[in-house]
Design an enzyme around this catalytic site. Structure first.
Site, PDB file in Angstrom:
ATOM      1  N   ASP A 174    -121.765  26.985  38.978  1.00 55.54           N
ATOM      2  CA  ASP A 174    -122.109  26.492  37.642  1.00 55.54           C
ATOM      3  C   ASP A 174    -122.652  27.653  36.812  1.00 55.54           C
ATOM      4  O   ASP A 174    -123.637  28.282  37.199  1.00 55.54           O
ATOM      5  CB  ASP A 174    -123.172  25.394  37.789  1.00 55.54           C
ATOM      6  CG  ASP A 174    -123.698  24.906  36.451  1.00 55.54           C
ATOM      7  OD1 ASP A 174    -122.993  25.092  35.436  1.00 55.54           O
ATOM      8  OD2 ASP A 174    -124.815  24.356  36.427  1.00 55.54           O
ATOM      9  N   ASN A 213    -123.583  27.413  33.435  1.00 58.81           N
ATOM     10  CA  ASN A 213    -124.409  27.087  32.264  1.00 58.81           C
ATOM     11  C   ASN A 213    -125.534  26.089  32.548  1.00 58.81           C
ATOM     12  O   ASN A 213    -126.111  25.524  31.626  1.00 58.81           O
ATOM     13  CB  ASN A 213    -123.525  26.568  31.121  1.00 58.81           C
ATOM     14  CG  ASN A 213    -122.822  25.277  31.505  1.00 58.81           C
ATOM     15  OD1 ASN A 213    -122.878  24.861  32.663  1.00 58.81           O
ATOM     16  ND2 ASN A 213    -122.174  24.646  30.547  1.00 58.81           N
ATOM     17  N   ASP A 219    -125.658  23.053  33.729  1.00 60.74           N
ATOM     18  CA  ASP A 219    -125.540  21.593  33.573  1.00 60.74           C
ATOM     19  C   ASP A 219    -125.311  20.902  34.928  1.00 60.74           C
ATOM     20  O   ASP A 219    -125.101  19.688  34.982  1.00 60.74           O
ATOM     21  CB  ASP A 219    -124.435  21.216  32.571  1.00 60.74           C
ATOM     22  CG  ASP A 219    -123.050  21.585  33.052  1.00 60.74           C
ATOM     23  OD1 ASP A 219    -122.937  22.215  34.137  1.00 60.74           O
ATOM     24  OD2 ASP A 219    -122.070  21.259  32.365  1.00 60.74           O
ATOM     25  N   ASP A 258    -117.903  25.311  37.014  1.00 61.95           N
ATOM     26  CA  ASP A 258    -117.015  25.470  35.856  1.00 61.95           C
ATOM     27  C   ASP A 258    -116.176  26.733  35.991  1.00 61.95           C
ATOM     28  O   ASP A 258    -116.338  27.514  36.931  1.00 61.95           O
ATOM     29  CB  ASP A 258    -117.843  25.465  34.561  1.00 61.95           C
ATOM     30  CG  ASP A 258    -119.063  26.355  34.669  1.00 61.95           C
ATOM     31  OD1 ASP A 258    -118.896  27.518  35.063  1.00 61.95           O
ATOM     32  OD2 ASP A 258    -120.199  25.864  34.406  1.00 61.95           O
ATOM     33  N   ASP A 310    -103.326  22.724  40.567  1.00 63.39           N
ATOM     34  CA  ASP A 310    -103.070  21.413  41.153  1.00 63.39           C
ATOM     35  C   ASP A 310    -102.215  20.630  40.166  1.00 63.39           C
ATOM     36  O   ASP A 310    -102.516  20.603  38.970  1.00 63.39           O
ATOM     37  CB  ASP A 310    -104.400  20.684  41.406  1.00 63.39           C
ATOM     38  CG  ASP A 310    -104.392  19.894  42.688  1.00 63.39           C
ATOM     39  OD1 ASP A 310    -103.441  19.112  42.875  1.00 63.39           O
ATOM     40  OD2 ASP A 310    -105.321  20.038  43.499  1.00 63.39           O
ATOM     41  N   GLU A 349     -98.272  18.270  48.714  1.00 55.62           N
ATOM     42  CA  GLU A 349     -99.107  17.425  49.565  1.00 55.62           C
ATOM     43  C   GLU A 349     -98.252  16.207  49.890  1.00 55.62           C
ATOM     44  O   GLU A 349     -97.894  15.438  49.001  1.00 55.62           O
ATOM     45  CB  GLU A 349    -100.391  17.004  48.835  1.00 55.62           C
ATOM     46  CG  GLU A 349    -101.367  16.342  49.784  1.00 55.62           C
ATOM     47  CD  GLU A 349    -102.322  15.361  49.103  1.00 55.62           C
ATOM     48  OE1 GLU A 349    -103.373  15.078  49.681  1.00 55.62           O
ATOM     49  OE2 GLU A 349    -102.003  14.853  48.012  1.00 55.62           O
ATOM     50  N   HIS A 398    -110.738  19.446  50.246  1.00 54.02           N
ATOM     51  CA  HIS A 398    -111.702  18.615  49.522  1.00 54.02           C
ATOM     52  C   HIS A 398    -111.633  17.143  49.926  1.00 54.02           C
ATOM     53  O   HIS A 398    -112.435  16.345  49.454  1.00 54.02           O
ATOM     54  CB  HIS A 398    -111.462  18.757  48.017  1.00 54.02           C
ATOM     55  CG  HIS A 398    -110.130  18.202  47.614  1.00 54.02           C
ATOM     56  ND1 HIS A 398    -108.939  18.771  48.017  1.00 54.02           N
ATOM     57  CD2 HIS A 398    -109.791  17.113  46.894  1.00 54.02           C
ATOM     58  CE1 HIS A 398    -107.936  18.052  47.547  1.00 54.02           C
ATOM     59  NE2 HIS A 398    -108.421  17.034  46.868  1.00 54.02           N
TER      60      HIS A 398
HETATM   61  C1  GLC Z   1    -104.720  13.561  46.867  1.00 51.77           C
HETATM   62  C2  GLC Z   1    -105.949  14.355  46.515  1.00 51.77           C
HETATM   63  C3  GLC Z   1    -107.138  13.440  46.543  1.00 51.77           C
HETATM   64  C4  GLC Z   1    -106.926  12.366  45.515  1.00 51.77           C
HETATM   65  C5  GLC Z   1    -105.581  11.657  45.696  1.00 51.77           C
HETATM   66  C6  GLC Z   1    -105.213  10.908  44.458  1.00 51.77           C
HETATM   67  O1  GLC Z   1    -104.745  13.071  48.148  1.00 51.77           O
HETATM   68  O2  GLC Z   1    -106.079  15.457  47.380  1.00 51.77           O
HETATM   69  O3  GLC Z   1    -108.338  14.120  46.320  1.00 51.77           O
HETATM   70  O4  GLC Z   1    -107.946  11.425  45.598  1.00 51.77           O
HETATM   71  O5  GLC Z   1    -104.531  12.555  45.929  1.00 51.77           O
HETATM   72  O6  GLC Z   1    -104.845  11.797  43.441  1.00 51.77           O
HETATM   73 CA    CA Z   2    -121.381  23.974  34.233  1.00 50.36          CA
END
Ligand code: GLC
Ligand code: CA
Length: 555
Positions: A21, A23, A25, A29, A98, A255, A327
């Site tokens: 981060d 700034n 908040d 970012d 992404d 994916e 993630h």
């Molecule tokens: C993919 C992403 C995940 C998201 C899902 C819907 O699996 O990696 O984080 O919740 O798609 O977009």
């Molecule tokens: Ca920020």
């Protein structure tokens, strides 16, 4: 096998909200990322994949996009993005975006129009169906985040499909205008100079027109045979390739929930003109007790079987992507290794060795290079993720399971484990923010942080740095052929890689017990490229220590 830069690359995934981060908040970012480019350069990675940074109401942290050509205000501006891209390129680092095009946000202008009326020109941009009757959705498909995959709309008196949350309506890829708009948007980003796309749930974009009930009512929509690898998915990807991807020099990774090696050869074959590689999920799925939820360690036997099948079947025909976490997954060391203080570092290095020596492009998820661990959740109020919040409601508040039964499982697998802030140093909030972070920092940041690890040559960080450097030095790590040894061994994962005269032996002890190992004759005079214990690797007979890992090399 054709040599390409993306086969030789190591990719680092950034979850922008939790990275840095700039700034105060409390939200990571783009400027925060730009400020850490030198750290990434020092680690040695080639490519950054950023989770979505587009405008979004954040029902699913950016995976619900309301404008594909604008930056989320929380993350900064388009100028900040351009500065990040230029800063990365200046350091020889590429940026992969992404691409979330199975669905948009319900706040996207297409959907705002679409839901207005049946006559609207955008109605057919999404998937609308009549209910079976006034009370019953068109079929029994379930959403990945719980409940039905259908949402009723008064305005149109119809239901729209959402395989994820109801704020993530699925796009209708059968409409050629939808495809063209997406391809134009992708071209716009390519013209900006980005270096590739990670394509969110791309195996779900094509649905059968008929939309019959699935065999298992209420099961996650994505396991339903009618929307995974649907009838036109390969046609649409080839069209995308022809109209966009083939015009640029990109890294593309799909994916692809539900993918098998057979299907991967189609999605990511050397000459199928779709994608460069896919993420497969066999090694991170199928271990649950309650749906995906579990507190059990996965079986090594099963892991070896899965990895070996992918390594062998894709050899020379398609390309693997390699990952332990991202993630959406808990922290690798807490799940596949051992995060008790005595074993955390050794097991994190062992896992890295095991994965980075396989064939494929390795992905490192932010903080994995520090051996960051799962978070010690105290109560359901700690969750920020829609999936965990809904799951707790669905399994516990409904009375299906007691809190005591479900708690160890949901805390072990929650996606929030991966989303706690990156641990930069031992100051307040781990140096992530000067404000209040949007999700709590893991209290172990005083011991586990980038500042301490970059200063310590024996750290997990320096081990990753060395693994990345070795990949640049030894083509056998990238292109060698894989062979599994000791298939039935309970605690060791051992394999070789061979490229012409060069050969590697990889040995990983997946247990907290000592294990005997005999070095194969042909490696008697080999040299040790890397190891996580201080010892002499000349001996034929060894007692491997808990989580010991090493790589021998001979020519
Ligand atoms: C993919 C992403 C995940 C998201 C899902 C819907 O699996 O990696 O984080 O919740 O798609 O977009
Ligand atoms: Ca920020």
């Amino acid at each position: 096998m054709k040599k390409t830069w993306w086969k030789e690359a190591v990719i680092y995934q950034i979850y922008p909200r939790s990275f840095m981060d700039s700034n105060g908040d409390g939200i990571g970012d783009l400027k925060g990322i730009t400020g850490k480019l030198d750290y990434l350069k020092y680690l040695g990675i080639d490519v950054i994949w950023m989770s979505p940074v587009y405008q979004s109401p954040n029902d699913d942290n950016g995976y619900d996009i309301s404008d594909y050509q604008a930056i989320m205000a929380d993350f900064g501006t388009m100028e900040d993005f351009e500065e990040l891209l230029a800063g990365a390129h200046k350091r020889g680092i590429k940026i992969v975006m992404d691409l979330v095009v199975n669905h948009t946000s319900d706040e996207h202008k297409w959907f705002v129009e679409s839901r207005k009326s049946k006559e609207n020109k955008y109605q057919d941009y999404y998937i609308w169906r009549e209910g079976k009757d006034a009370q019953t959705p068109p079929n029994n498909w379930g959403s990945c985040f719980g409940g039905s995959a259908w949402q009723y709309e008064k305005g149109t008196d119809m239901y729209y499909l959402h395989l994820f949350s109801k704020k993530q309506p699925d796009l209708n890829w059968d409409n050629p205008n939808v495809r063209q708009e997406i391809f134009d948007m992708m071209t716009w980003w390519c013209e900006k100079g980005i270096d590739g796309f990670r394509m969110d749930v791309i195996s779900l974009i094509s649905k059968t027109k008929e939309m019959p009930d699935g065999e298992l009512a209420g099961l996650y929509g994505r396991y339903d045979p009618y929307c995974v690898h649907g009838p036109n998915v390969h046609n649409y990807l080839r069209e995308m390739n022809q109209k966009v991807l083939s015009k640029y020099d990109l890294l593309t990774v799909g994916e692809t929930p539900g993918v098998t090696p057979e299907l991967a050869k189609q999605y990511a074959g050397e000459d199928t003109h779709e994608l460069n590689m896919v993420f497969q999920f066999e090694h991170v799925e199928g271990d649950g007790i309650y749906g995906k939820w579990t507190d059990q360690k996965p079986s090594l036997h099963r892991l070896k079987k899965i990895f070996s099948r992918w390594q062998t079947e894709l050899y020379d025909t398609a390309w693997n992507s390699l990952f332990w976490d991202n993630h959406d997954q808990p922290r690798a060391v807490s799940r596949f290794g051992d995060d008790r203080p005595a074993y955390r570092e050794a097991s994190a290095k062992m896992l890295a060795t095991c994965l980075h020596m396989m064939q494929g492009s390795p992905y490192i998820y932010q903080g994995e290079e520090l051996g960051m661990t799962n978070y010690p959740f105290q109560s359901p109020q700690d969750f920020r993720d829609i999936e965990s919040i809904n799951a707790y409601r669905e399994w516990c508040e409904s009375g299906r399971l007691s809190h005591e039964e479900f708690w160890p499982c949901i805390t072990h697998k929650s996606r929030d484990n991966a989303r706690t802030p990156m641990q930069w140093d031992n100051t307040a909030q781990a140096g992530f923010t000067t404000g209040t972070p949007w999700i709590a920092v893991n209290p172990n940041y005083k011991e586990i942080n980038a500042k301490a690890e970059t200063a310590d040559p024996d750290s997990v960080f320096h081990y990753y740095k060395k693994l990345i450097a070795l990949r640049k030095q030894y083509p056998v790590i990238v292109y060698g052929k894989y062979e599994l040894l000791l298939e039935d061994h309970e605690t060791l994962y051992t394999y070789t890689r061979t490229l012409e005269q060069e050969k590697l032996l990889i040995v990983c002890n997946f247990s907290d017990q000592e294990t005997h190992f005999t070095v194969p004759e042909e490696f008697a005079h080999a040299s040790c490229l890397i190891s996580n214990k201080d010892r002499d690797y000349d001996k034929a007979e060894m007692m491997l220590r808990p989580y010991e890992a090493f790589v021998l090399y001979k020519k």
